[in-house]
Design a protein around this motif. Structure first.
Motif, PDB file in Angstrom:
ATOM      1  N   PRO A 144       1.236  -1.620   0.092  1.00 38.99           N
ATOM      2  CA  PRO A 144      -0.457  -0.017   0.055  1.00 38.99           C
ATOM      3  C   PRO A 144       1.217   1.416   0.092  1.00 38.99           C
ATOM      4  N   ARG A 145       1.878   1.339   0.619  1.00 38.44           N
ATOM      5  CA  ARG A 145       3.192   2.496   0.456  1.00 38.44           C
ATOM      6  C   ARG A 145       3.759   2.832  -0.914  1.00 38.44           C
ATOM      7  N   HIS A 146       3.352   1.407  -1.921  1.00 34.42           N
ATOM      8  CA  HIS A 146       3.616   1.865  -3.131  1.00 34.42           C
ATOM      9  C   HIS A 146       3.185   1.492  -4.468  1.00 34.42           C
ATOM     10  N   ALA A 147       2.094   1.033  -3.675  1.00 34.67           N
ATOM     11  CA  ALA A 147       1.149   0.816  -5.328  1.00 34.67           C
ATOM     12  C   ALA A 147       0.782   1.703  -6.053  1.00 34.67           C
ATOM     13  N   HIS A 148       0.669   3.459  -5.709  1.00 35.83           N
ATOM     14  CA  HIS A 148       0.649   4.528  -6.465  1.00 35.83           C
ATOM     15  C   HIS A 148       1.207   4.344  -7.483  1.00 35.83           C
ATOM     16  N   GLU A 149       2.907   4.297  -7.446  1.00 36.93           N
ATOM     17  CA  GLU A 149       3.612   4.107  -7.926  1.00 36.93           C
ATOM     18  C   GLU A 149       3.992   3.317  -9.247  1.00 36.93           C
ATOM     19  N   TRP A 150       2.803   2.852  -9.715  1.00 40.90           N
ATOM     20  CA  TRP A 150       2.775   2.255 -11.381  1.00 40.90           C
ATOM     21  C   TRP A 150       2.996   3.918 -11.813  1.00 40.90           C
ATOM     22  N   THR A 151       2.385   5.015 -11.148  1.00 41.13           N
ATOM     23  CA  THR A 151       2.875   6.317 -12.508  1.00 41.13           C
ATOM     24  C   THR A 151       3.863   6.432 -12.184  1.00 41.13           C
ATOM     25  N   VAL A 152       5.059   6.283 -11.920  1.00 41.53           N
ATOM     26  CA  VAL A 152       6.396   6.268 -12.242  1.00 41.53           C
ATOM     27  C   VAL A 152       6.544   5.468 -13.636  1.00 41.53           C
ATOM     28  N   PHE A 153       6.391   5.240 -13.533  1.00 39.89           N
ATOM     29  CA  PHE A 153       6.853   4.197 -14.824  1.00 39.89           C
ATOM     30  C   PHE A 153       5.391   4.338 -15.823  1.00 39.89           C
ATOM     31  N   ARG A 154       4.696   4.975 -16.168  1.00 38.52           N
ATOM     32  CA  ARG A 154       3.934   5.855 -16.778  1.00 38.52           C
ATOM     33  C   ARG A 154       4.870   7.005 -17.381  1.00 38.52           C
ATOM     34  N   ASP A 155       5.120   7.804 -16.100  1.00 35.73           N
ATOM     35  CA  ASP A 155       5.452   9.350 -16.214  1.00 35.73           C
ATOM     36  C   ASP A 155       7.050   9.033 -16.440  1.00 35.73           C
ATOM     37  N   ARG A 156       7.861   7.989 -17.136  1.00 39.67           N
ATOM     38  CA  ARG A 156       9.257   7.651 -16.939  1.00 39.67           C
ATOM     39  C   ARG A 156       9.702   6.979 -17.834  1.00 39.67           C
ATOM     40  N   LYS A 157       7.867   6.665 -18.935  1.00 40.79           N
ATOM     41  CA  LYS A 157       8.374   5.461 -20.320  1.00 40.79           C
ATOM     42  C   LYS A 157       9.185   5.529 -21.080  1.00 40.79           C
ATOM     43  N   ALA A 158       9.840   6.944 -20.891  1.00 37.94           N
ATOM     44  CA  ALA A 158      10.997   7.063 -21.983  1.00 37.94           C
ATOM     45  C   ALA A 158      12.102   6.677 -21.502  1.00 37.94           C
ATOM     46  N   GLU A 159      12.133   6.928 -20.602  1.00 36.77           N
ATOM     47  CA  GLU A 159      13.611   6.009 -19.614  1.00 36.77           C
ATOM     48  C   GLU A 159      13.666   4.431 -19.195  1.00 36.77           C
ATOM     49  N   ILE A 160      12.806   3.979 -19.643  1.00 37.27           N
ATOM     50  CA  ILE A 160      13.078   2.669 -19.693  1.00 37.27           C
ATOM     51  C   ILE A 160      13.584   1.466 -21.111  1.00 37.27           C
ATOM     52  N   PRO A 161      14.588   1.176 -21.262  1.00 46.03           N
ATOM     53  CA  PRO A 161      15.079   0.706 -22.262  1.00 46.03           C
ATOM     54  C   PRO A 161      13.966  -0.121 -23.114  1.00 46.03           C
ATOM     55  N   GLU A 162      14.074  -0.589 -24.134  1.00 47.88           N
ATOM     56  CA  GLU A 162      13.431  -1.273 -24.937  1.00 47.88           C
ATOM     57  C   GLU A 162      13.279  -2.412 -24.560  1.00 47.88           C
ATOM     58  N   ASP A 163      14.475  -2.895 -24.210  1.00 51.30           N
ATOM     59  CA  ASP A 163      14.746  -4.240 -23.610  1.00 51.30           C
ATOM     60  C   ASP A 163      14.514  -4.942 -22.429  1.00 51.30           C
ATOM     61  N   LYS A 164      14.064  -3.516 -21.406  1.00 48.97           N
ATOM     62  CA  LYS A 164      13.211  -4.030 -20.360  1.00 48.97           C
ATOM     63  C   LYS A 164      11.786  -4.708 -20.153  1.00 48.97           C
ATOM     64  N   ILE A 165      11.426  -6.089 -19.409  1.00 50.29           N
ATOM     65  CA  ILE A 165      10.384  -6.230 -19.526  1.00 50.29           C
ATOM     66  C   ILE A 165      10.225  -6.239 -17.876  1.00 50.29           C
ATOM     67  N   LEU A 166       8.927  -5.370 -17.701  1.00 52.61           N
ATOM     68  CA  LEU A 166       8.697  -5.477 -15.813  1.00 52.61           C
ATOM     69  C   LEU A 166       7.347  -6.215 -15.582  1.00 52.61           C
ATOM     70  N   VAL A 167       7.809  -6.795 -14.392  1.00 52.99           N
ATOM     71  CA  VAL A 167       7.425  -8.031 -13.226  1.00 52.99           C
ATOM     72  C   VAL A 167       6.279  -7.724 -12.342  1.00 52.99           C
ATOM     73  N   PRO A 168       6.202  -6.749 -12.158  1.00 47.69           N
ATOM     74  CA  PRO A 168       4.910  -5.676 -11.302  1.00 47.69           C
ATOM     75  C   PRO A 168       4.554  -7.290 -11.105  1.00 47.69           C
ATOM     76  N   GLY A 169       5.013  -6.699  -8.999  1.00 48.47           N
ATOM     77  CA  GLY A 169       4.268  -7.681  -7.489  1.00 48.47           C
ATOM     78  C   GLY A 169       3.052  -7.358  -8.062  1.00 48.47           C
ATOM     79  N   VAL A 170       1.652  -8.590  -7.864  1.00 47.66           N
ATOM     80  CA  VAL A 170       0.439  -7.159  -8.379  1.00 47.66           C
ATOM     81  C   VAL A 170      -0.199  -8.418  -6.592  1.00 47.66           C
ATOM     82  N   VAL A 171       0.400  -9.691  -6.857  1.00 43.55           N
ATOM     83  CA  VAL A 171       0.048  -9.954  -5.204  1.00 43.55           C
ATOM     84  C   VAL A 171       0.575  -9.640  -4.143  1.00 43.55           C
TER      85      VAL A 171
END
Length: 382
Positions: free
Chosen positions: A281-308
């Motif tokens: 709950p202290r980090h659930a909002h931080e998906w927006t970091v990935f949205r707002d900094r999408k250009a900084e995510i290298p194109e070969d990176k695979i995201l594995v968010p913890g969703v449980v």
């Protein structure tokens, strides 16, 4: 159909037989090695079967034979003795009544955390090779096509097994990187994905470096990634996963450094797969970091968010899992997202906040939610 693969962070609940063997070894009590090895092989087989049955497509050995994800190195490398000082995370110190309750309930596992008191060198890859053989046999038996194996990063070792030998922190990190290099390469050579556990990139901010500013800490974290990348220099990043977390414990987490602060450091690691918490709950909002900094995510990176979540016995509804995944598929596409867990379910042998049966039920919900998100992604693309 856009299929979203399903994995988790690595550690899973251990049986009491396994825990008893591990602590007999930990306490240097007598035990029969053949019986130990047979118990580990059976437990890994059972663990892989339960993952496959739950719908996990990228499985692990559950870290079955390890006392913990970091301190296992004391059994496989020279240079460690005595004990390291315990330092509670800063957020728990702010709420001493809760810290006391946690300690009294057994929520602070007791196991050896020796200091580094000599040169760190490998005792050989024998124990690792047993783990690899057990996982490969279990995968073949139960039809799992892809597996990963955890290994401690230089930084997390330095967090839990503190330095009392090398002249500087950097010298210690360099020595750890050189020592761990063969372990990493052995895992990959066996056909497994290598997962590096790196809570040092977040947890250690409020556990070991709470007297520093965020910017000062980020500079230290960068040296941890530099050491890690050195150890990974001969490995294709496509076979490497990195996991960052703020501590796999129920607690206030009000002292956690933000994802935004450590984002660039995390992306600098030589790892294609990035595992991180989003159910906390202290980090659930931080998906927006990935949205707002999408250009900084290298194109070969695979995201594995913890969703449980891995600290409570709520079983997430598959629709909640799907919604959490869709935040990331909307950012990078379904082909660059894998469903994961916040952290491990059995971080330390004999300890886990989540009931073992519920842990596997959570993995089932994870797989079902990934299926829903995959269907929706396919529909959107049609």
């Amino acid at each position: 159909m856009a299929k979203i693969e399903v994995t988790h962070v690595g550690s899973l609940p251990r049986t009491q037989e396994v825990v008893d063997f591990i602590f007999a070894r930990e306490r240097e009590e007598p035990f029969h090695q053949d019986a130990f090895d047979a118990a580990m092989a059976k437990a890994v087989s059972d663990t892989v079967k339960r993952q496959v049955d739950a719908g996990v497509t990228i499985v692990s050995d559950g870290e079955t034979s390890k006392i913990s994800y970091a301190t296992y190195v004391k059994d496989r490398y020279t240079g460690f003795s005595g004990d390291s000082p315990r330092n509670a995370p800063a957020d728990l110190k702010l709420y001493p009544t809760f810290l006391k309750r946690l300690a009294e309930s057994g929520g602070t596992p007791k196991y050896a955390r020796p200091m580094c008191t000599g040169e760190v060198t490998s005792k050989g890859q024998g124990e690792l090779e047993k783990d690899i053989a057990n996982l490969k046999a279990a995968m073949a038996e139960h039809g799992a096509e892809r597996g990963f194996m955890n290994a401690a990063s230089p930084g997390v070792i330095s967090l839990f097994l503190q330095n009392d030998f090398y002249p500087t922190r950097k010298a210690y990190l360099d020595a750890l990187a050189d020592a761990m290099k063969a372990e990493y390469e052995t895992i990959v050579a066996a056909g497994m994905d290598l997962q590096l556990d790196c809570p040092d990139l977040a947890l250690s901010r409020h556990m070991l470096f709470n007297d520093l500013s965020d910017d000062e800490f980020v500079r230290i974290a960068a040296t941890h990634v530099e050491a890690l990348n050195h150890a990974l220099q001969n490995i294709d990043p496509a076979q490497v996963r990195i996991h960052i977390c703020w501590g796999n414990y129920e607690g206030p987490h009000v002292c956690d450094i933000s994802m935004d602060k450590v984002f660039s450091t995390l992306m600098d690691a030589r790892a294609r797969y990035v595992l991180f918490e989003t159910s906390n709950p202290r980090h659930a909002h931080e998906w927006t970091v990935f949205r707002d900094r999408k250009a900084e995510i290298p194109e070969d990176k695979i995201l594995v968010p913890g969703v449980v979540d891995t600290t409570t016995n709520f079983i997430e509804h598959p629709q909640v899992v799907a919604q959490r995944l869709e935040r990331f598929t909307d950012i990078v596409g379904a082909d660059r997202v894998i469903a994961g867990s916040d952290c491990g379910f059995g971080t330390f042998a004999g300890y886990g906040a989540v009931d073992p049966e519920i842990a596997y039920a959570k993995l089932g919900a994870l797989a079902e939610g990934a299926g829903i998100a995959g269907l929706r992604a396919a529909g959107a693309a049609a």
